[in-house]
Design a protein around this motif. Structure first.
Motif, PDB file in Angstrom:
ATOM      1  N   ASN A   1      -2.535 -52.804  11.491  1.00  7.61           N
ATOM      2  CA  ASN A   1      -3.508 -51.948  10.814  1.00  7.61           C
ATOM      3  C   ASN A   1      -4.865 -52.667  10.733  1.00  7.61           C
ATOM      4  N   MET A   2      -5.819 -52.162  11.490  1.00 14.29           N
ATOM      5  CA  MET A   2      -7.143 -52.788  11.514  1.00 14.29           C
ATOM      6  C   MET A   2      -7.960 -52.375  10.298  1.00 14.29           C
ATOM      7  N   VAL A   3      -8.599 -53.370   9.685  1.00 16.18           N
ATOM      8  CA  VAL A   3      -9.423 -53.123   8.503  1.00 16.18           C
ATOM      9  C   VAL A   3     -10.865 -53.482   8.839  1.00 16.18           C
ATOM     10  N   CYS A   4     -11.777 -52.608   8.425  1.00 18.48           N
ATOM     11  CA  CYS A   4     -13.196 -52.813   8.685  1.00 18.48           C
ATOM     12  C   CYS A   4     -13.933 -52.987   7.357  1.00 18.48           C
ATOM     13  N   THR A   5     -14.865 -53.944   7.329  1.00 19.05           N
ATOM     14  CA  THR A   5     -15.715 -54.103   6.163  1.00 19.05           C
ATOM     15  C   THR A   5     -17.171 -54.011   6.595  1.00 19.05           C
ATOM     16  N   PHE A   6     -18.075 -54.066   5.632  1.00 20.95           N
ATOM     17  CA  PHE A   6     -19.494 -53.829   5.886  1.00 20.95           C
ATOM     18  C   PHE A   6     -20.344 -54.859   5.169  1.00 20.95           C
ATOM     19  N   LEU A   7     -21.517 -55.129   5.747  1.00 26.98           N
ATOM     20  CA  LEU A   7     -22.407 -56.110   5.150  1.00 26.98           C
ATOM     21  C   LEU A   7     -23.815 -55.857   5.657  1.00 26.98           C
ATOM     22  N   GLY A   8     -24.784 -55.834   4.759  1.00 31.62           N
ATOM     23  CA  GLY A   8     -26.152 -55.613   5.219  1.00 31.62           C
ATOM     24  C   GLY A   8     -27.176 -55.841   4.128  1.00 31.62           C
ATOM     25  N   HIS A   9     -28.416 -55.712   4.539  1.00 30.27           N
ATOM     26  CA  HIS A   9     -29.525 -55.981   3.622  1.00 30.27           C
ATOM     27  C   HIS A   9     -29.626 -54.921   2.537  1.00 30.27           C
ATOM     28  N   ARG A  10     -29.990 -55.392   1.380  1.00 27.94           N
ATOM     29  CA  ARG A  10     -30.255 -54.575   0.202  1.00 27.94           C
ATOM     30  C   ARG A  10     -31.251 -53.460   0.525  1.00 27.94           C
ATOM     31  N   ASP A  11     -32.229 -53.784   1.405  1.00 28.80           N
ATOM     32  CA  ASP A  11     -33.302 -52.831   1.732  1.00 28.80           C
ATOM     33  C   ASP A  11     -33.138 -52.222   3.128  1.00 28.80           C
ATOM     34  N   THR A  12     -31.881 -51.987   3.531  1.00 29.98           N
ATOM     35  CA  THR A  12     -31.616 -51.359   4.828  1.00 29.98           C
ATOM     36  C   THR A  12     -32.326 -49.999   4.885  1.00 29.98           C
ATOM     37  N   PRO A  13     -33.086 -49.724   5.956  1.00 31.83           N
ATOM     38  CA  PRO A  13     -33.800 -48.446   6.037  1.00 31.83           C
ATOM     39  C   PRO A  13     -32.847 -47.264   6.213  1.00 31.83           C
ATOM     40  N   SER A  14     -33.208 -46.113   5.646  1.00 31.21           N
ATOM     41  CA  SER A  14     -32.352 -44.932   5.739  1.00 31.21           C
ATOM     42  C   SER A  14     -32.164 -44.474   7.183  1.00 31.21           C
ATOM     43  N   SER A  15     -33.055 -44.914   8.066  1.00 30.67           N
ATOM     44  CA  SER A  15     -32.934 -44.566   9.483  1.00 30.67           C
ATOM     45  C   SER A  15     -31.666 -45.151  10.124  1.00 30.67           C
ATOM     46  N   ALA A  16     -31.032 -46.119   9.468  1.00 30.74           N
ATOM     47  CA  ALA A  16     -29.811 -46.745  10.008  1.00 30.74           C
ATOM     48  C   ALA A  16     -28.575 -45.877   9.781  1.00 30.74           C
ATOM     49  N   ARG A  17     -28.683 -44.864   8.921  1.00 29.21           N
ATOM     50  CA  ARG A  17     -27.524 -44.070   8.512  1.00 29.21           C
ATOM     51  C   ARG A  17     -26.826 -43.365   9.678  1.00 29.21           C
ATOM     52  N   ALA A  18     -27.600 -42.767  10.574  1.00 29.18           N
ATOM     53  CA  ALA A  18     -27.003 -42.033  11.701  1.00 29.18           C
ATOM     54  C   ALA A  18     -26.180 -42.969  12.583  1.00 29.18           C
ATOM     55  N   ARG A  19     -26.708 -44.156  12.852  1.00 31.71           N
ATOM     56  CA  ARG A  19     -26.006 -45.147  13.670  1.00 31.71           C
ATOM     57  C   ARG A  19     -24.735 -45.624  12.955  1.00 31.71           C
ATOM     58  N   LEU A  20     -24.838 -45.816  11.637  1.00 37.34           N
ATOM     59  CA  LEU A  20     -23.697 -46.234  10.821  1.00 37.34           C
ATOM     60  C   LEU A  20     -22.568 -45.209  10.943  1.00 37.34           C
ATOM     61  N   ILE A  21     -22.888 -43.933  10.766  1.00 37.78           N
ATOM     62  CA  ILE A  21     -21.897 -42.866  10.830  1.00 37.78           C
ATOM     63  C   ILE A  21     -21.261 -42.797  12.215  1.00 37.78           C
ATOM     64  N   LYS A  22     -22.085 -42.962  13.251  1.00 39.60           N
ATOM     65  CA  LYS A  22     -21.593 -42.950  14.636  1.00 39.60           C
ATOM     66  C   LYS A  22     -20.578 -44.087  14.854  1.00 39.60           C
ATOM     67  N   GLU A  23     -20.899 -45.286  14.350  1.00 40.66           N
ATOM     68  CA  GLU A  23     -20.000 -46.445  14.516  1.00 40.66           C
ATOM     69  C   GLU A  23     -18.692 -46.244  13.756  1.00 40.66           C
ATOM     70  N   ILE A  24     -18.760 -45.687  12.549  1.00 39.97           N
ATOM     71  CA  ILE A  24     -17.538 -45.444  11.766  1.00 39.97           C
ATOM     72  C   ILE A  24     -16.643 -44.453  12.521  1.00 39.97           C
TER      73      ILE A  24
END
Length: 141
Positions: free
Chosen positions: A1-24
């Motif tokens: 069972n593969m487990v994924c976690t996340f890590l990033g900057h406090r001030d990550t731009p909202s423009s990253a959201r689409a890429r995040l959803i695509k990767e998930i």
């Protein structure tokens, strides 16, 4: 069972959201069913929202918000399967987030990150994840 976690900057731009959803979605297609997310800063908030949204249509995934202090509320508003790592209650408050992050890396095989700048805490955690042999997906690249 593969487990994924996340890590990033406090001030990550909202423009990253689409890429995040695509990767998930890509990870779900590859068989990842469990996701662990922290509870500090903008990136964690973005991930919590994305997982909440995706879990409504992908019912075979499970995600937990991993808190660093007992009784801490999820920053995204939902208390979805909140998890408090064993032993963390003994951590001094200023080390609690680091201890929680160590636990996240130790209990995951994949890291989805948004790390744009060297010399930051997020960058140091990314380096640690690399040393531990986690598969890294940096959505900022």
């Amino acid at each position: 069972n593969m487990v994924c976690t996340f890590l990033g900057h406090r001030d990550t731009p909202s423009s990253a959201r689409a890429r995040l959803i695509k990767e998930i979605h890509k990870l779900i297609d590859e068989g990842v069913t469990e996701f662990l997310v922290g509870n500090n800063g903008g990136f964690d908030l973005m991930v919590q929202g994305a997982l909440e949204e995706i879990s409504k249509t992908s019912n075979n995934i499970k995600y937990s918000i991993v808190i660093s202090r007992l009784g801490e509320a999820a920053i995204g508003g939902t208390q979805h399967a909140t998890l408090f790592p064993e032993g963390l209650e003994l951590a001094m408050p200023r080390f609690a987030i680091s201890k929680r992050n160590e636990w996240l890396l130790a209990n995951s095989q994949i890291l989805v990150a948004y790390v744009a700048y060297k010399g930051t805490n997020s960058y140091r955690w990314l380096q640690k994840a690399t040393r531990l042999g986690l598969k890294i997906i940096n959505i900022c690249e």
